[in-house]
Design a protein around this motif. Structure first.
Motif, PDB file in Angstrom:
ATOM      1  N   PRO A  67       0.915  -1.283  -0.239  1.00 45.83           N
ATOM      2  CA  PRO A  67      -0.078  -0.088  -0.042  1.00 45.83           C
ATOM      3  C   PRO A  67       0.783   1.396   0.030  1.00 45.83           C
ATOM      4  N   LEU A  68       0.379   2.339  -0.538  1.00 46.90           N
ATOM      5  CA  LEU A  68       0.780   3.581  -0.534  1.00 46.90           C
ATOM      6  C   LEU A  68       0.778   4.225   0.829  1.00 46.90           C
ATOM      7  N   GLY A  69      -0.177   4.034   1.833  1.00 46.46           N
ATOM      8  CA  GLY A  69      -0.303   4.554   2.977  1.00 46.46           C
ATOM      9  C   GLY A  69      -1.641   3.964   3.520  1.00 46.46           C
ATOM     10  N   SER A  70      -2.204   4.637   4.498  1.00 49.36           N
ATOM     11  CA  SER A  70      -3.229   3.969   5.071  1.00 49.36           C
ATOM     12  C   SER A  70      -4.142   5.403   5.517  1.00 49.36           C
TER      13      SER A  70
ATOM     14  N   ALA B   9      -5.316   5.988 -10.226  1.00 51.64           N
ATOM     15  CA  ALA B   9      -6.454   5.912  -9.356  1.00 51.64           C
ATOM     16  C   ALA B   9      -5.917   5.294  -8.113  1.00 51.64           C
ATOM     17  N   VAL B  10      -6.504   5.921  -7.084  1.00 53.99           N
ATOM     18  CA  VAL B  10      -6.109   5.506  -5.467  1.00 53.99           C
ATOM     19  C   VAL B  10      -7.392   4.497  -5.283  1.00 53.99           C
ATOM     20  N   VAL B  11      -7.216   3.683  -4.609  1.00 51.23           N
ATOM     21  CA  VAL B  11      -8.244   2.669  -3.940  1.00 51.23           C
ATOM     22  C   VAL B  11      -8.017   2.423  -2.590  1.00 51.23           C
ATOM     23  N   PHE B  12      -9.114   2.300  -2.050  1.00 50.17           N
ATOM     24  CA  PHE B  12      -8.978   2.186  -0.488  1.00 50.17           C
ATOM     25  C   PHE B  12      -9.609   0.907   0.017  1.00 50.17           C
ATOM     26  N   ILE B  13      -8.935  -0.024   0.512  1.00 53.14           N
ATOM     27  CA  ILE B  13      -9.162  -1.433   0.937  1.00 53.14           C
ATOM     28  C   ILE B  13      -9.073  -1.539   2.293  1.00 53.14           C
TER      29      ILE B  13
ATOM     30  N   ASN C 234      -6.537 -11.038   3.767  1.00 53.95           N
ATOM     31  CA  ASN C 234      -5.391 -12.121   3.842  1.00 53.95           C
ATOM     32  C   ASN C 234      -4.711 -11.985   2.138  1.00 53.95           C
ATOM     33  N   THR C 235      -5.612 -11.950   1.135  1.00 47.65           N
ATOM     34  CA  THR C 235      -4.823 -11.757  -0.086  1.00 47.65           C
ATOM     35  C   THR C 235      -5.925 -10.767  -0.819  1.00 47.65           C
ATOM     36  N   LEU C 236      -4.933 -10.142  -1.664  1.00 47.40           N
ATOM     37  CA  LEU C 236      -5.661  -9.132  -2.694  1.00 47.40           C
ATOM     38  C   LEU C 236      -5.632  -9.565  -4.162  1.00 47.40           C
ATOM     39  N   ASP C 237      -6.521  -9.881  -4.591  1.00 51.69           N
ATOM     40  CA  ASP C 237      -6.746 -10.211  -5.917  1.00 51.69           C
ATOM     41  C   ASP C 237      -7.229  -9.075  -6.734  1.00 51.69           C
ATOM     42  N   PHE C 238      -6.358  -8.406  -7.522  1.00 47.38           N
ATOM     43  CA  PHE C 238      -6.788  -7.244  -8.179  1.00 47.38           C
ATOM     44  C   PHE C 238      -6.619  -7.456  -9.725  1.00 47.38           C
ATOM     45  N   SER C 239      -7.366  -6.718 -10.355  1.00 42.28           N
ATOM     46  CA  SER C 239      -7.480  -6.669 -12.021  1.00 42.28           C
ATOM     47  C   SER C 239      -8.123  -5.280 -12.259  1.00 42.28           C
ATOM     48  N   ILE C 240      -8.092  -4.836 -13.381  1.00 49.12           N
ATOM     49  CA  ILE C 240      -8.825  -3.430 -13.933  1.00 49.12           C
ATOM     50  C   ILE C 240      -9.267  -3.795 -15.215  1.00 49.12           C
ATOM     51  N   TYR C 241     -10.630  -3.555 -15.432  1.00 47.04           N
ATOM     52  CA  TYR C 241     -11.299  -3.628 -16.863  1.00 47.04           C
ATOM     53  C   TYR C 241     -11.545  -2.411 -17.242  1.00 47.04           C
ATOM     54  N   GLN C 242     -11.353  -2.315 -18.833  1.00 49.01           N
ATOM     55  CA  GLN C 242     -11.956  -1.157 -19.309  1.00 49.01           C
ATOM     56  C   GLN C 242     -13.229  -1.763 -20.304  1.00 49.01           C
ATOM     57  N   ASN C 243     -14.173  -1.000 -20.258  1.00 52.60           N
ATOM     58  CA  ASN C 243     -15.361  -1.179 -20.837  1.00 52.60           C
ATOM     59  C   ASN C 243     -15.771   0.028 -21.731  1.00 52.60           C
ATOM     60  N   CYS C 244     -16.043  -0.038 -22.910  1.00 54.92           N
ATOM     61  CA  CYS C 244     -16.352   1.198 -23.727  1.00 54.92           C
ATOM     62  C   CYS C 244     -17.744   0.972 -24.430  1.00 54.92           C
TER      63      CYS C 244
ATOM     64  N   ASP D  40      -9.892   0.719   9.292  1.00 57.51           N
ATOM     65  CA  ASP D  40      -8.436   1.096   8.939  1.00 57.51           C
ATOM     66  C   ASP D  40      -8.427   0.695   7.249  1.00 57.51           C
ATOM     67  N   PHE D  41      -8.106   1.407   6.545  1.00 61.31           N
ATOM     68  CA  PHE D  41      -7.955   1.194   4.975  1.00 61.31           C
ATOM     69  C   PHE D  41      -6.582   1.387   4.444  1.00 61.31           C
ATOM     70  N   ASP D  42      -6.068   0.519   3.570  1.00 64.05           N
ATOM     71  CA  ASP D  42      -4.983   0.655   3.020  1.00 64.05           C
ATOM     72  C   ASP D  42      -5.405   1.490   1.506  1.00 64.05           C
ATOM     73  N   MET D  43      -4.283   2.321   1.196  1.00 56.16           N
ATOM     74  CA  MET D  43      -4.439   3.018  -0.111  1.00 56.16           C
ATOM     75  C   MET D  43      -3.451   2.392  -1.050  1.00 56.16           C
ATOM     76  N   TYR D  44      -3.988   2.064  -2.294  1.00 54.99           N
ATOM     77  CA  TYR D  44      -3.264   1.486  -3.347  1.00 54.99           C
ATOM     78  C   TYR D  44      -3.372   2.370  -4.671  1.00 54.99           C
ATOM     79  N   GLU D  45      -2.161   2.794  -5.059  1.00 56.13           N
ATOM     80  CA  GLU D  45      -2.065   3.585  -6.175  1.00 56.13           C
ATOM     81  C   GLU D  45      -1.805   2.937  -7.509  1.00 56.13           C
ATOM     82  N   VAL D  46      -2.302   3.025  -8.598  1.00 55.53           N
ATOM     83  CA  VAL D  46      -2.269   2.306  -9.823  1.00 55.53           C
ATOM     84  C   VAL D  46      -2.268   3.173 -10.976  1.00 55.53           C
TER      85      VAL D  46
END
Length: 152
Positions: free
Chosen positions: A27-30, A61-65, A70-80, A105-111
């Motif tokens: 994470p970038l921070g919390s 983007a910054v997302v808050f989780i 235990n496991t962070l399974d992320f992916s990014i989808y684009q829809n047009c 408490d939330f972790d911040m992830y930047e992508v």
């Protein structure tokens, strides 16, 4: 770029094409919300900017989780899609699969990523806003935001 399908019928993936198949492992921070009593997701904070004569749409983007997963399974989808006025629209889904609970408490992830080219228009010249969603594939809750695209 790949399409993702699930063998598990209980999982619902967002529409579109997977363009990023992982987010940073650290994470970038919390941030803390000590009075939070909701399982609702926090919407992502997003910046979108046109670059190279509107040939590139760069997104950060910054997302808050919620912490404690235990496991962070992320992916990014684009829809047009094309709206009723014939204007192309872009949506991005930050998809993940985790157990929901009342997070304090939330972790911040930047992508950061560039959007895939839109096949039926001239670059990104017609894109004025994008929509970005945090999408839990389990699929009880999802939450999003709309962001104005800035000129370079």
């Amino acid at each position: 770029m790949k399409n993702i399908t699930s063998e598990d019928p209980a999982k619902r993936f967002p529409p579109g094409v997977c363009i990023v198949d992982s987010l940073p492992s650290e994470p970038l921070g919390s941030i803390s919300f000590p009075d939070n009593r909701s399982k609702a997701l926090l919407p992502p904070v997003v910046n979108a900017q046109l670059k190279n004569n509107k040939k590139v749409l760069a997104i950060k983007a910054v997302v808050f989780i919620a912490k404690g997963q235990n496991t962070l399974d992320f992916s990014i989808y684009q829809n047009c899609y094309v709206d009723i006025d014939g204007v192309p629209q872009l949506q991005f889904f930050v998809a993940y699969d985790m157990t929901e609970y009342e997070g304090i408490d939330f972790d911040m992830y930047e992508v950061s990523f560039d959007a895939n080219p839109i096949p039926f228009v001239d670059h990104f010249s017609q894109i004025k806003t994008i929509q970005t969603f945090l999408w839990d594939i389990d699929p009880i809750t999802s939450r999003g935001t709309e962001t104005n695209v800035q000129e370079n």
